[in-house]
Write a protein that holds these residues in place. Structure first.
Motif, PDB file in Angstrom:
ATOM      1  N   TYR A  78      23.610  -4.788   8.086  1.00 40.09           N
ATOM      2  CA  TYR A  78      24.878  -5.236   8.679  1.00 40.09           C
ATOM      3  C   TYR A  78      25.601  -6.203   7.734  1.00 40.09           C
ATOM      4  CZ  TYR A  78      28.213  -7.485  11.816  1.00 40.09           C
ATOM      5  OH  TYR A  78      29.359  -7.972  12.384  1.00 40.09           O
ATOM      6  N   SER A  79      26.929  -6.037   7.691  1.00 37.16           N
ATOM      7  CA  SER A  79      27.759  -6.941   6.899  1.00 37.16           C
ATOM      8  C   SER A  79      29.169  -6.975   7.476  1.00 37.16           C
ATOM      9  CB  SER A  79      27.820  -6.472   5.442  1.00 37.16           C
ATOM     10  OG  SER A  79      28.784  -7.204   4.708  1.00 37.16           O
ATOM     11  N   ASP A  80      29.789  -8.152   7.425  1.00 40.06           N
ATOM     12  CA  ASP A  80      31.193  -8.258   7.824  1.00 40.06           C
ATOM     13  C   ASP A  80      32.086  -7.379   6.952  1.00 40.06           C
ATOM     14  OD1 ASP A  80      30.280 -10.096   9.608  1.00 40.06           O
ATOM     15  OD2 ASP A  80      31.321 -11.823   8.757  1.00 40.06           O
ATOM     16  N   LYS A  81      31.605  -7.057   5.741  1.00 44.29           N
ATOM     17  CA  LYS A  81      32.389  -6.238   4.820  1.00 44.29           C
ATOM     18  C   LYS A  81      32.480  -4.780   5.286  1.00 44.29           C
ATOM     19  CE  LYS A  81      31.313  -9.064   0.765  1.00 44.29           C
ATOM     20  NZ  LYS A  81      30.673  -9.082  -0.573  1.00 44.29           N
ATOM     21  N   HIS A  82      31.721  -4.424   6.301  1.00 41.17           N
ATOM     22  CA  HIS A  82      31.792  -3.066   6.861  1.00 41.17           C
ATOM     23  C   HIS A  82      32.960  -2.905   7.830  1.00 41.17           C
ATOM     24  CE1 HIS A  82      27.194  -2.444   6.073  1.00 41.17           C
ATOM     25  NE2 HIS A  82      27.929  -2.322   4.978  1.00 41.17           N
ATOM     26  N   PHE A  83      33.746  -3.975   7.965  1.00 35.64           N
ATOM     27  CA  PHE A  83      34.861  -3.961   8.916  1.00 35.64           C
ATOM     28  C   PHE A  83      36.135  -4.470   8.241  1.00 35.64           C
ATOM     29  CE2 PHE A  83      30.951  -4.478  11.264  1.00 35.64           C
ATOM     30  CZ  PHE A  83      31.082  -3.577  12.314  1.00 35.64           C
ATOM     31  N   SER A  84      37.246  -3.804   8.542  1.00 41.15           N
ATOM     32  CA  SER A  84      38.544  -4.201   8.001  1.00 41.15           C
ATOM     33  C   SER A  84      38.999  -5.514   8.612  1.00 41.15           C
ATOM     34  CB  SER A  84      39.572  -3.112   8.299  1.00 41.15           C
ATOM     35  OG  SER A  84      40.864  -3.525   7.943  1.00 41.15           O
ATOM     36  N   LYS A  85      39.812  -6.227   7.867  1.00 44.26           N
ATOM     37  CA  LYS A  85      40.436  -7.437   8.403  1.00 44.26           C
ATOM     38  C   LYS A  85      41.661  -7.107   9.238  1.00 44.26           C
ATOM     39  CE  LYS A  85      38.689 -10.487   4.793  1.00 44.26           C
ATOM     40  NZ  LYS A  85      39.015 -11.474   3.728  1.00 44.26           N
ATOM     41  N   LYS A  86      42.089  -5.841   9.178  1.00 48.07           N
ATOM     42  CA  LYS A  86      43.210  -5.383   9.992  1.00 48.07           C
ATOM     43  C   LYS A  86      42.707  -4.959  11.365  1.00 48.07           C
ATOM     44  CE  LYS A  86      46.289  -5.502   6.598  1.00 48.07           C
ATOM     45  NZ  LYS A  86      47.514  -6.329   6.619  1.00 48.07           N
ATOM     46  N   PRO A  87      43.470  -5.171  12.429  1.00 47.03           N
ATOM     47  CA  PRO A  87      43.033  -4.757  13.768  1.00 47.03           C
ATOM     48  C   PRO A  87      43.014  -3.251  13.914  1.00 47.03           C
ATOM     49  CG  PRO A  87      45.276  -5.619  13.847  1.00 47.03           C
ATOM     50  CD  PRO A  87      44.768  -5.885  12.465  1.00 47.03           C
ATOM     51  N   PRO A  88      42.214  -2.719  14.830  1.00 46.25           N
ATOM     52  CA  PRO A  88      42.146  -1.267  15.034  1.00 46.25           C
ATOM     53  C   PRO A  88      43.505  -0.668  15.369  1.00 46.25           C
ATOM     54  CG  PRO A  88      40.392  -2.380  16.236  1.00 46.25           C
ATOM     55  CD  PRO A  88      41.305  -3.451  15.713  1.00 46.25           C
ATOM     56  N   GLY A  89      43.754   0.532  14.830  1.00 48.46           N
ATOM     57  CA  GLY A  89      44.976   1.257  15.142  1.00 48.46           C
ATOM     58  C   GLY A  89      46.144   0.951  14.223  1.00 48.46           C
ATOM     59  N   ARG A  90      45.987   0.019  13.323  1.00 54.79           N
ATOM     60  CA  ARG A  90      47.112  -0.417  12.490  1.00 54.79           C
ATOM     61  C   ARG A  90      47.162   0.238  11.120  1.00 54.79           C
ATOM     62  NH1 ARG A  90      49.011  -5.591  13.887  1.00 54.79           N
ATOM     63  NH2 ARG A  90      49.173  -5.717  16.167  1.00 54.79           N
ATOM     64  N   THR A  91      46.009   0.367  10.478  1.00 50.64           N
ATOM     65  CA  THR A  91      45.974   0.753   9.067  1.00 50.64           C
ATOM     66  C   THR A  91      45.014   1.911   8.842  1.00 50.64           C
ATOM     67  OG1 THR A  91      46.383  -1.560   8.465  1.00 50.64           O
ATOM     68  CG2 THR A  91      45.625  -0.087   6.719  1.00 50.64           C
ATOM     69  N   TYR A  92      45.456   2.898   8.060  1.00 44.93           N
ATOM     70  CA  TYR A  92      44.614   4.042   7.706  1.00 44.93           C
ATOM     71  C   TYR A  92      43.649   3.659   6.600  1.00 44.93           C
ATOM     72  CZ  TYR A  92      43.314   8.577   5.726  1.00 44.93           C
ATOM     73  OH  TYR A  92      42.612   9.652   5.250  1.00 44.93           O
ATOM     74  N   LYS A  93      42.370   3.930   6.818  1.00 49.25           N
ATOM     75  CA  LYS A  93      41.355   3.793   5.773  1.00 49.25           C
ATOM     76  C   LYS A  93      40.280   4.832   6.044  1.00 49.25           C
ATOM     77  CE  LYS A  93      39.182   1.977   2.238  1.00 49.25           C
ATOM     78  NZ  LYS A  93      39.720   2.125   0.864  1.00 49.25           N
TER      79      LYS A  93
END
Length: 390
Positions: A195-210
């Motif tokens: 587990y790592s915080d780096k596995h998650f975007s700093k953008k909220p869900p639904g906002r940015t395509y990745k």
């Protein structure tokens, strides 16, 4: 119910809407491209709503054994596997087992929360259009499982890529089998080993395509939980069996692919392999079987109810409001075409149909990372595309 009228002559198929001479010219051009390329082998196909118009193999499925690559040659198709996942997801929704706008944690036996936005809901739709904020981390490389060790071919590579390739080969040779559930938990559940915080975007869900392979795998696991059935069995029952995709599936005790291609990474053969994350990229098929699938998709998009309802096709293949978002439900959708592409160790693949004339193109290649490989595959696709203009 799902019939495909195929006339097989030597190694290609055709129907009367395409002139024989035109298809002969395509074969000649593709033969020339293969001869002048660094690609070991590939197949190209043209599809319409009634089935396969043309399918032909070029080069070798196995160069060392002089086995030709034909339209029947089976290989993994990398991320095009997600088009199968898209249909499975829509089928699960049609059966009332889930809804695209459900909170993912309503279906998971553990919780996945973006630590940067713990109050925000991640939905199945967010996963399916790659806006969930769930990212692929370094641990994703642990997904590759080879039947035997990859031999140290990296000694023959240029100095610029030798070190990184050596590191990957050594990692792949140490990877261990585990369940999809375990692989997901280890990366995205707080307190687990990878587990790592780096596995998650700093953008909220639904906002940015990745683009997120792991997001796709979480969807497959959600389907399993919702339908209470192994994902592979669900796909077999609702997609492969109805479409008579008899030479397709995931490597298993039940499925032993015939006419399988050897894969060539940097031009060197690598052992047979699978992925822990099999839903996102290790579906195995050939141009004939996948052609049946793509033809069915064209039918559904144009109003026919078949393995899905027409309304599900429209939702699945809806063009995003912004070009920055890129995906419908796993399918890439823009103004001109709908489909998906893929690339992985020893694999490059393309499968799209054109909105203007509902003609589809499939290109499966058993070679990656050679000199100009991506450009050479693009030339194959564009050459085939040229012959779809009637």
């Amino acid at each position: 119910m799902y019939r495909f009228y195929l006339s097989i002559i030597t190694t290609f198929l055709f129907i009367t809407s395409f002139a024989q001479g035109k298809l002969d010219s395509l074969t000649q051009e593709l033969n020339k491209l293969q001869h002048n390329s660094h690609l070991t082998g590939f197949a190209a196909a043209i599809i319409d709503k009634d089935g396969i118009v043309y399918a032909q193999g070029f080069g070798h499925a196995n160069k060392e054994k002089n086995i030709p690559y034909t339209h029947q040659t089976v290989q993994p198709i990398a991320s095009i596997s997600k088009t199968i996942l898209a249909v499975a997801l829509m089928k699960a929704q049609e059966l009332g087992k889930l809804n695209l706008d459900d909170n993912i944690n309503n279906h998971l036996p553990f919780k996945i929360v973006n630590p940067n936005h713990p109050e925000k809901t991640i939905t199945i739709r967010h996963l399916a259009n790659h806006t969930s904020g769930i990212l692929d981390g370094d641990s994703y490389e642990r997904t590759y499982l080879f039947q035997t060790d990859i031999q140290p071919f990296y000694h023959k590579l240029s100095k610029e890529i030798r070190k990184d390739t050596k590191t990957l080969v050594e990692l792949y040779n140490m990877n261990e089998i585990m369940s999809l559930e375990e692989f997901i938990k280890k990366q995205y559940v707080q307190g687990e080993i990878w587990y790592s915080d780096k596995h998650f975007s700093k953008k909220p869900p639904g906002r940015t395509y990745k683009y997120s392979n792991m997001g796709a795998n979480i969807v497959a696991y959600i389907i399993e939980q919702a339908v209470e059935e192994d994902y592979r069995n669900f796909v077999q029952k609702h997609i492969l069996n109805p479409l008579h995709m008899d030479n397709s599936g995931w490597r298993s005790e039940k499925y032993h692919p015939q006419n399988e291609a050897t894969l060539y990474w940097y031009g060197y053969p690598i052992p047979e392999s699978d992925l822990v994350t099999y839903p996102d990229g290790s579906f195995m098929t050939n141009t004939v079987d996948y052609g049946k699938f793509l033809s069915t998709m064209i039918q559904g998009y144009n109003g026919m109810d078949n393995i899905l309802s027409h309304s599900s096709y429209i939702e699945m293949m809806k063009q995003p409001d912004s070009s920055d978002l890129k995906k419908g439900i796993f399918w890439s959708v823009n103004n001109t075409k709908i489909g998906h592409s893929g690339s992985d160790l020893g694999i490059v693949s393309h499968a799209y149909f054109l909105k203007q004339n509902n003609i589809g193109i499939i290109v499966f290649v058993n070679t990656s990372d050679t000199i100009d490989a991506m450009l050479e595959v693009r030339n194959i696709y564009r050459t085939t595309l040229k012959y779809t203009k009637q």
